[in-house]
Design an enzyme around this catalytic site. Sequence first.
Site, mmCIF file in Angstrom:
data_model
loop_
_atom_site.group_PDB
_atom_site.id
_atom_site.type_symbol
_atom_site.label_atom_id
_atom_site.label_comp_id
_atom_site.label_asym_id
_atom_site.label_seq_id
_atom_site.Cartn_x
_atom_site.Cartn_y
_atom_site.Cartn_z
ATOM 1 N N ARG A 103 0.890 -1.173 0.000
ATOM 2 C CA ARG A 103 0.000 0.000 0.000
ATOM 3 C C ARG A 103 0.919 1.211 0.000
ATOM 4 O O ARG A 103 1.719 1.382 0.941
ATOM 5 C CB ARG A 103 -0.900 -0.019 1.231
ATOM 6 N N HIS A 130 -7.342 1.015 -6.304
ATOM 7 C CA HIS A 130 -7.535 0.119 -5.148
ATOM 8 C C HIS A 130 -8.184 -1.167 -5.670
ATOM 9 O O HIS A 130 -9.340 -1.476 -5.386
ATOM 10 C CB HIS A 130 -8.412 0.807 -4.109
ATOM 11 N N GLN A 133 -9.928 -3.897 -3.473
ATOM 12 C CA GLN A 133 -11.239 -3.468 -2.996
ATOM 13 C C GLN A 133 -12.311 -3.758 -4.060
ATOM 14 O O GLN A 133 -13.394 -4.267 -3.747
ATOM 15 C CB GLN A 133 -11.205 -1.968 -2.679
ATOM 16 N N ASP A 221 -17.474 6.776 -1.205
ATOM 17 C CA ASP A 221 -16.206 6.657 -0.475
ATOM 18 C C ASP A 221 -15.929 8.029 0.144
ATOM 19 O O ASP A 221 -16.611 9.022 -0.180
ATOM 20 C CB ASP A 221 -15.091 6.244 -1.459
ATOM 21 N N CYS A 261 -16.523 1.299 0.730
ATOM 22 C CA CYS A 261 -15.344 0.456 0.972
ATOM 23 C C CYS A 261 -14.903 0.474 2.429
ATOM 24 O O CYS A 261 -14.197 -0.423 2.870
ATOM 25 C CB CYS A 261 -14.204 0.909 0.069
ATOM 26 N N ARG A 289 -13.385 -8.997 1.411
ATOM 27 C CA ARG A 289 -11.986 -8.641 1.150
ATOM 28 C C ARG A 289 -11.100 -9.885 1.284
ATOM 29 O O ARG A 289 -10.180 -10.085 0.497
ATOM 30 C CB ARG A 289 -11.513 -7.533 2.111
HETATM 31 N N1 CP Z 1 -11.300 -0.584 2.467
HETATM 32 C C1 CP Z 1 -10.024 -0.585 2.881
HETATM 33 O O1 CP Z 1 -9.071 -0.694 2.108
HETATM 34 O O2 CP Z 1 -9.887 -0.484 4.226
HETATM 35 P P1 CP Z 1 -8.505 -0.265 4.983
HETATM 36 O O3 CP Z 1 -7.976 1.085 4.593
HETATM 37 O O4 CP Z 1 -8.852 -0.346 6.442
HETATM 38 O O5 CP Z 1 -7.550 -1.340 4.576
HETATM 39 N N1 NVA Z 2 -10.108 6.496 -1.160
HETATM 40 C C1 NVA Z 2 -9.717 6.039 0.158
HETATM 41 C C2 NVA Z 2 -9.921 4.573 0.282
HETATM 42 C C3 NVA Z 2 -9.590 3.983 1.606
HETATM 43 C C4 NVA Z 2 -9.793 2.508 1.660
HETATM 44 C C5 NVA Z 2 -8.264 6.407 0.393
HETATM 45 O O1 NVA Z 2 -7.449 6.283 -0.524
HETATM 46 O O2 NVA Z 2 -7.940 6.848 1.505
#
Ligand code: CP
Ligand code: NVA
Length: 306
Positions: A103, A130, A133, A221, A261, A289
């Site tokens: 990430r 993502h 997701q 989101d 999400c 997930r």
């Molecule tokens: N939806 C999602 O990616 O959650 P986290 O940021 O908690 O991993």
């Molecule tokens: N769009 C959000 C998603 C988190 C799971 C972010 O990038 O923070």
Amino acid sequence: MSAKRDFLEVDDLTPAQFEELLSRAEAWKGAPEEVPRPLEGLGAALLFEKPSARTRTSTEMAVVTLGGHPVYIRPEEVGLGVRESVEDVARTLACFCSVLAARVFQHATLETMAGAVDVPVVNLLSHRAHPCQALADYLTLREVFGSLEGRRLVFVGDGNNVAASLAFGAALSGIELTVASPPGYELEDDVVDRARNLGGAIEISNDPYEAVKGADAVYTDVWTSMGQEDESEARRAAFTGFQVDGEMMAVAGEQARFLHCLPAHRGEEVAADVIDGPTSLVWQQAANRMHSARALLAQLVEGHDQ
Ligand code: CP
Ligand code: NVA
């Protein structure tokens, strides 16, 4: 030796691989005794530059149930790009691990990693995408609706990483996607063009109430993603009128289900009575997930000669 496969965006899968992945995820969810162990005795490095609850835990459990060992790494521990270059960190992790998942803030970091190693690299969220997701989201919609082809999904909010990956998933699955955002926060043109070139029925709108009419599912989101905290005040102002609340769901129609999400900000992008109400699928999404990550990892590892 077959070429290694990375998963940096949903369109790294073919439509057939996408369909197979969702089928296996659903089958193994109902029959955990049939889950294979392609990671037996192998490691998976999970590197996180940003916080995570769902992605870290679900990916760790996916690795464990495939027989492998997850190794969680914070960038400060390895000094990503500081103590050592991104390439050298990736090469080092690949000495011990058969999958590298990360990430990251910048999507380019993942591309650099993928170019440096010959094990699969998986995107656990970048500023651009993502994809893990989106796999869980489409698994959820498939479970609820039986099939995705011809269903209408409307994403209300920021044309962000989550929306982009949904666009590619829509292109691969035949779902029709409308992304309704305030002016200046629409999905990037290159994402729309690429998804349409893959055959995706993608519409862009600035009118969420018009867009949601007749939708099978409404998705939102956060308005401010991780790394954009300095913009949160301006974004709160720009997204006025984009909250998914009871009124918007009523305009969508009683058939419409709600997705998010997570993490969510009740009272900001979504009203509490919607996310916590009977049309909400958010906990099914969260649980999926793990199921979708497991099918993804199995597919990537099986397709990669050690
Ligand atoms: N939806 C999602 O990616 O959650 P986290 O940021 O908690 O991993
Ligand atoms: N769009 C959000 C998603 C988190 C799971 C972010 O990038 O923070």
